[in-house]
Design a protein around this motif. Sequence first.
Motif, mmCIF file in Angstrom:
data_model
loop_
_atom_site.group_PDB
_atom_site.id
_atom_site.type_symbol
_atom_site.label_atom_id
_atom_site.label_comp_id
_atom_site.label_asym_id
_atom_site.label_seq_id
_atom_site.Cartn_x
_atom_site.Cartn_y
_atom_site.Cartn_z
ATOM 1 N N UNK A 1 -22.848 73.355 -9.874
ATOM 2 C CA UNK A 1 -21.218 73.037 -9.790
ATOM 3 C C UNK A 1 -20.665 74.036 -10.415
ATOM 4 N N UNK A 2 -19.502 74.625 -10.140
ATOM 5 C CA UNK A 2 -18.718 75.618 -10.959
ATOM 6 C C UNK A 2 -18.150 75.098 -12.198
ATOM 7 N N UNK A 3 -18.249 75.878 -13.078
ATOM 8 C CA UNK A 3 -17.909 75.471 -14.551
ATOM 9 C C UNK A 3 -16.434 75.610 -14.713
ATOM 10 N N UNK A 4 -15.485 74.587 -15.019
ATOM 11 C CA UNK A 4 -14.014 74.839 -14.920
ATOM 12 C C UNK A 4 -13.750 75.541 -16.348
ATOM 13 N N UNK A 5 -12.934 76.580 -16.384
ATOM 14 C CA UNK A 5 -12.374 77.420 -17.224
ATOM 15 C C UNK A 5 -10.798 77.549 -16.956
ATOM 16 N N UNK A 6 -9.987 76.973 -17.681
ATOM 17 C CA UNK A 6 -8.680 76.684 -17.829
ATOM 18 C C UNK A 6 -8.097 76.841 -18.983
ATOM 19 N N UNK A 7 -7.183 78.016 -19.206
ATOM 20 C CA UNK A 7 -6.610 78.111 -20.443
ATOM 21 C C UNK A 7 -5.690 77.079 -20.661
ATOM 22 N N UNK A 8 -5.583 76.568 -21.872
ATOM 23 C CA UNK A 8 -4.701 75.431 -22.040
ATOM 24 C C UNK A 8 -3.189 75.835 -22.490
ATOM 25 N N UNK A 9 -3.213 77.226 -22.700
ATOM 26 C CA UNK A 9 -1.862 77.920 -22.962
ATOM 27 C C UNK A 9 -1.060 77.335 -24.038
ATOM 28 N N UNK A 10 -1.975 76.999 -25.094
ATOM 29 C CA UNK A 10 -1.290 76.585 -26.424
ATOM 30 C C UNK A 10 -0.873 77.259 -27.439
ATOM 31 N N UNK A 11 -1.114 78.563 -27.325
ATOM 32 C CA UNK A 11 -0.809 79.637 -28.306
ATOM 33 C C UNK A 11 0.641 79.763 -28.539
ATOM 34 N N UNK A 12 1.691 79.723 -27.757
ATOM 35 C CA UNK A 12 2.978 79.866 -27.873
ATOM 36 C C UNK A 12 3.340 78.752 -28.819
ATOM 37 N N UNK A 13 3.050 77.471 -28.762
ATOM 38 C CA UNK A 13 3.758 76.321 -29.386
ATOM 39 C C UNK A 13 2.803 75.949 -30.413
ATOM 40 N N UNK A 14 1.304 76.196 -30.443
ATOM 41 C CA UNK A 14 0.545 75.698 -31.571
ATOM 42 C C UNK A 14 0.186 76.818 -32.475
ATOM 43 N N UNK A 15 0.448 77.979 -32.069
ATOM 44 C CA UNK A 15 0.340 79.092 -33.156
ATOM 45 C C UNK A 15 -1.455 79.794 -32.959
ATOM 46 N N UNK A 16 -2.126 79.010 -31.980
ATOM 47 C CA UNK A 16 -3.488 79.355 -31.929
ATOM 48 C C UNK A 16 -4.201 78.971 -30.456
ATOM 49 N N UNK A 17 -4.833 79.648 -29.866
ATOM 50 C CA UNK A 17 -5.355 78.939 -28.703
ATOM 51 C C UNK A 17 -6.389 77.904 -28.751
ATOM 52 N N UNK A 18 -6.255 76.815 -28.064
ATOM 53 C CA UNK A 18 -7.120 75.720 -28.041
ATOM 54 C C UNK A 18 -8.055 75.570 -26.819
ATOM 55 N N UNK A 19 -9.290 75.465 -26.830
ATOM 56 C CA UNK A 19 -9.910 75.227 -25.771
ATOM 57 C C UNK A 19 -10.432 73.922 -25.339
ATOM 58 N N UNK A 20 -10.700 73.180 -26.316
ATOM 59 C CA UNK A 20 -11.131 71.817 -26.171
ATOM 60 C C UNK A 20 -9.882 70.808 -25.662
ATOM 61 N N UNK A 21 -9.795 70.498 -24.517
ATOM 62 C CA UNK A 21 -8.798 69.446 -24.212
ATOM 63 C C UNK A 21 -8.418 68.179 -25.102
ATOM 64 N N UNK A 22 -9.346 67.802 -25.782
ATOM 65 C CA UNK A 22 -9.265 66.743 -26.676
ATOM 66 C C UNK A 22 -8.604 67.174 -28.172
ATOM 67 N N UNK A 23 -8.849 68.199 -28.490
ATOM 68 C CA UNK A 23 -8.227 69.018 -29.597
ATOM 69 C C UNK A 23 -6.726 69.549 -29.364
ATOM 70 N N UNK A 24 -6.579 69.585 -28.061
ATOM 71 C CA UNK A 24 -5.304 69.992 -27.546
ATOM 72 C C UNK A 24 -4.510 68.683 -27.638
ATOM 73 N N UNK A 25 -5.252 67.837 -27.184
ATOM 74 C CA UNK A 25 -4.331 66.268 -27.325
ATOM 75 C C UNK A 25 -3.910 65.906 -28.744
ATOM 76 N N UNK A 26 -4.705 66.152 -29.480
ATOM 77 C CA UNK A 26 -4.455 66.064 -30.958
ATOM 78 C C UNK A 26 -3.315 67.220 -31.566
ATOM 79 N N UNK A 27 -3.498 68.208 -31.354
ATOM 80 C CA UNK A 27 -2.485 69.304 -31.566
ATOM 81 C C UNK A 27 -1.147 68.824 -31.031
ATOM 82 N N UNK A 28 -0.901 68.161 -29.708
ATOM 83 C CA UNK A 28 0.171 67.804 -29.326
ATOM 84 C C UNK A 28 0.927 66.794 -30.289
#
Length: 175
Positions: free
Chosen positions: A1-28
Motif C-alpha cells: 500500500x502506498x504511504x500517504x505523504x500529505x503536508x499539513x501546511x502548518x508553517x504559515x500559522x504555527x511557525x513550524x512544519x508539523x508532520x504528525x496529525x496528532x501534533x497538528x491537532x494539539x497545535x490547533x
Amino acid sequence: MKKIKLSMNASPWAGREIRCPFSLIDAVFDFGQPEYYKDTLNELVTFMFKPKIYHKKSPDHTFIFFAVLHSLLRAAYVIHCKSGQYKIKAPKKGSIKLCYGSLNRKEFQNPLIVFKNVYACKSLEGLNLALFEMVSYALNPFSDYPTWDLITPYIHLCKILDASWQIHQRRIETN
C-alpha cells in the motif's frame, strides 16, 4: 500500500512544519480554543448572506483562521486514511452530554468515526473548496448568495472540530 505523504501546511500559522496529525491537532488547540473556532465559523456562515465584510478592519484574522482550518482538514484526512492504526482513549466515566457538541453518542465514544463519515461524503478537495468559498463570500460585499450547498460542509467542519477536540483531550492509546 502506498504511504500517504500529505503536508499539513502548518508553517504559515504555527511557525513550524508539523508532520504528525496528532501534533497538528494539539497545535490547533494551543493556538485557539474550540469556542473561538466554532464562533468564527458561525460568523463566517452568517456573513456569507450579508452585504457586509466580515472583519473589515482586520481581514488577516480571517485568513489565519482559514489557514488553521485548512491544516486541520488535512490532519483529519491523514488520520482517516490511517484510522485502522489508531485508537482513541475512552471518555471518562460520567462525561456530561454537553461535551458531545455536534457529535452523537457513537461519534463521541470514537471520534475517528467522524473523519470516516465526513470523508465518505466529501473529498478533502471538496471541503477545502467549501471552506475557501465560505471565507470568500464572507469577505466580499458584492457577492451573490452561494450557488451551491455550503451548509453541509459547514456541518462537517463543526463535527471535525468537535472530534478533533475530543482527540486532543483524550489522546491516542498506546499499545
